[in-house]
Write a protein that holds these residues in place. Structure first.
Motif, mmCIF file in Angstrom:
data_model
loop_
_atom_site.group_PDB
_atom_site.id
_atom_site.type_symbol
_atom_site.label_atom_id
_atom_site.label_comp_id
_atom_site.label_asym_id
_atom_site.label_seq_id
_atom_site.Cartn_x
_atom_site.Cartn_y
_atom_site.Cartn_z
ATOM 1 N N THR A 1 49.703 26.885 2.966
ATOM 2 C CA THR A 1 49.223 27.817 3.986
ATOM 3 C C THR A 1 47.755 27.524 4.241
ATOM 4 O O THR A 1 46.933 27.628 3.337
ATOM 5 N N LEU A 2 47.467 27.125 5.478
ATOM 6 C CA LEU A 2 46.076 26.940 5.894
ATOM 7 C C LEU A 2 45.673 28.160 6.705
ATOM 8 O O LEU A 2 46.239 28.435 7.765
ATOM 9 N N GLY A 3 44.707 28.923 6.200
ATOM 10 C CA GLY A 3 44.182 30.071 6.929
ATOM 11 C C GLY A 3 43.110 29.629 7.907
ATOM 12 O O GLY A 3 42.318 28.736 7.601
ATOM 13 N N VAL A 4 43.097 30.244 9.080
ATOM 14 C CA VAL A 4 42.074 29.959 10.092
ATOM 15 C C VAL A 4 41.420 31.291 10.462
ATOM 16 O O VAL A 4 42.101 32.211 10.916
ATOM 17 N N VAL A 5 40.097 31.385 10.233
ATOM 18 C CA VAL A 5 39.394 32.650 10.455
ATOM 19 C C VAL A 5 38.194 32.437 11.381
ATOM 20 O O VAL A 5 37.718 31.321 11.570
ATOM 21 N N GLY A 6 37.727 33.546 11.941
ATOM 22 C CA GLY A 6 36.568 33.514 12.821
ATOM 23 C C GLY A 6 36.587 34.731 13.727
ATOM 24 O O GLY A 6 37.567 35.470 13.790
ATOM 25 N N GLU A 7 35.483 34.938 14.437
ATOM 26 C CA GLU A 7 35.380 36.077 15.346
ATOM 27 C C GLU A 7 36.357 35.943 16.506
ATOM 28 O O GLU A 7 36.828 34.850 16.830
ATOM 29 N N SER B 1 47.295 41.965 12.650
ATOM 30 C CA SER B 1 46.133 42.668 13.204
ATOM 31 C C SER B 1 46.530 43.894 14.025
ATOM 32 O O SER B 1 45.733 44.824 14.176
ATOM 33 N N ALA B 2 47.754 43.916 14.586
ATOM 34 C CA ALA B 2 48.184 45.060 15.392
ATOM 35 C C ALA B 2 48.906 46.117 14.554
ATOM 36 O O ALA B 2 49.397 47.104 15.099
ATOM 37 N N LEU B 3 48.969 45.914 13.223
ATOM 38 C CA LEU B 3 49.735 46.811 12.352
ATOM 39 C C LEU B 3 48.821 47.755 11.581
ATOM 40 O O LEU B 3 47.649 47.462 11.342
ATOM 41 N N ASP B 4 49.378 48.885 11.159
ATOM 42 C CA ASP B 4 48.650 49.802 10.281
ATOM 43 C C ASP B 4 48.285 49.086 8.984
ATOM 44 O O ASP B 4 49.039 48.221 8.511
ATOM 45 N N VAL B 5 47.148 49.465 8.415
ATOM 46 C CA VAL B 5 46.684 48.836 7.171
ATOM 47 C C VAL B 5 47.732 48.949 6.071
ATOM 48 O O VAL B 5 47.938 48.018 5.288
ATOM 49 N N SER B 6 48.441 50.077 6.021
ATOM 50 C CA SER B 6 49.450 50.285 4.972
ATOM 51 C C SER B 6 50.623 49.321 5.095
ATOM 52 O O SER B 6 51.322 49.038 4.123
ATOM 53 N N ILE B 7 50.841 48.789 6.312
ATOM 54 C CA ILE B 7 51.974 47.889 6.561
ATOM 55 C C ILE B 7 51.556 46.422 6.425
ATOM 56 O O ILE B 7 52.378 45.556 6.168
ATOM 57 N N ALA C 1 43.825 34.590 11.490
ATOM 58 C CA ALA C 1 43.462 35.998 11.292
ATOM 59 C C ALA C 1 41.951 36.164 11.364
ATOM 60 O O ALA C 1 41.202 35.182 11.310
ATOM 61 N N HIS C 2 41.510 37.414 11.494
ATOM 62 C CA HIS C 2 40.071 37.679 11.364
ATOM 63 C C HIS C 2 39.787 38.543 10.140
ATOM 64 O O HIS C 2 38.629 38.815 9.844
ATOM 65 N N ASP C 3 40.817 38.964 9.416
ATOM 66 C CA ASP C 3 40.659 39.745 8.186
ATOM 67 C C ASP C 3 40.529 38.776 7.007
ATOM 68 O O ASP C 3 41.521 38.241 6.512
ATOM 69 N N LEU C 4 39.314 38.539 6.569
ATOM 70 C CA LEU C 4 39.078 37.524 5.544
ATOM 71 C C LEU C 4 39.698 37.878 4.200
ATOM 72 O O LEU C 4 40.114 36.983 3.456
ATOM 73 N N SER C 5 39.767 39.162 3.862
ATOM 74 C CA SER C 5 40.348 39.537 2.569
ATOM 75 C C SER C 5 41.836 39.245 2.548
ATOM 76 O O SER C 5 42.385 38.815 1.520
#
Length: 322
Positions: free
Chosen positions: A42-48, A183-189, A212-216
């Motif tokens: 899995t290659l993650g791609v992040v950024g603004e 990104s369009a989902l509730d944090v709990s999901i 994604a933009h959520d780095l964690s």
């Protein structure tokens, strides 16, 4: 699992995607990307937002045609394929979209949505076999067989995303582009969907490009992470290395914004706040694209574009001073 220890499933070399807009202007959405994704990785791609992450993913699976460069999937140049060869490639690559509400046809039942790739590629010989495969896919993503007769509006956002994942897996792909699937989902999901993707990867031998933009969350799922800024990759390393030893000033700023659960540590740590606004990809800065917001920028940064160089095994950075 790093690409260095696995045969590359996907090799991207010099990929660019520009959009021509009014007044003869050019928007440089993706600018000269080069990277590999190993089998089972899995290659993650992040950024603004607006940095070109989604455009890169869509170009790789040929929802957009590239402006320049190549992408090789198991040695085949994706952008050269036509007709039956391109259709065969479509079985091997799939995409999970950001918005599960917009990406599912509201007029189709869940069964028809999931079975669409089966119908296109002729993978179900009869109505009975089609129904059985749909039910198997629903089970894989944690939904019930009776959900097949329902319609997208009858489900929650998390359930709709599971339907989208089932559709992506229907034709048995090797490679899946996950375009901000949480990104369009509730944090709990969100954690549930990420854990589902990880379970499916293990059971089906999948390879992901996870945008994604959520780095964690990216840290949780990715073997390696690429950081994008204004259409370019500015840093690429194994996940633990990137999060523990970031070298590019932009990566350092992004990581400093991740909340820490310990209130004492969170209160004492120093946040890196970037000055200025994100430049326009229509008129990017000369030299280093990040220099207009970088606290360490010099005249050299304005005059020369930094090479995307390896500073230690597997860790590449586009910065003159890294």
């Amino acid at each position: 699992m790093s690409a260095g220890t696995n045969r590359a499933l996907l090799e991207v070399n010099g990929l660019s995607k520009f959009f021509h807009i009014g007044n003869k202007q050019t928007l440089r959405a993706v600018d000269n990307l080069t990277f590999q994704v190993g089998q089972g990785e899995t290659l993650g791609v992040v950024g603004e937002s607006g940095c070109g992450k989604s455009t890169a993913g869509r170009t790789i699976v040929r929802l957009y045609e590239p402006t320049a460069g190549e992408a090789r999937f198991l040695g085949q140049n994706i952008f050269k394929l036509k007709g039956a060869k391109l259709k065969a490639l479509r079985r091997e690559m799939a995409m999970v979209f950001q918005d599960p509400h917009a990406s599912l046809n509201p007029r189709f039942s869940v069964a028809d949505i999931i079975a669409e790739p089966l119908d296109i590629h002729g993978l179900a010989g009869s109505a009975k076999e089609r129904r059985k495969k749909v039910e198997e896919l629903l089970d894989k993503v944690g939904l019930r067989p009776d959900h097949a007769a329902r319609y997208p509006h009858e489900f929650s956002g998390g359930q709709r995303q599971r339907i989208g994942i089932a559709r992506a897996l229907a034709a048995g792909p090797k490679f899946v582009v996950c375009d901000e699937p949480i990104s369009a989902l509730d944090v709990s999901i969100q954690a549930q969907v990420v854990n589902l993707l990880k379970d499916l990867q293990r059971s089906m031998g999948l390879t992901y490009l996870f945008i994604a933009h959520d780095l964690s969350m990216v840290k949780h799922i990715s073997d390696r992470v690429a950081v994008m800024y204004l259409g370019k990759i500015v840093e690429l390393a194994e996940s633990a290395e990137l999060y523990g030893n970031p070298k590019h000033p932009y990566t350092q700023a992004l990581l400093s914004a991740i909340p820490i659960p310990d209130p004492k540590v969170e209160a004492e740590r120093e946040r890196i706040v970037l000055s200025g606004d994100l430049p326009s990809p229509i008129n990017p800065p000369s030299g280093c694209a990040f220099r207009t917001r970088c606290p360490y920028a010099t005249e050299k940064c304005a005059a020369e574009s930094p090479a995307f160089r390896e500073i230690r095994p597997g860790h590449r950075v586009a910065c003159h001073y890294a």
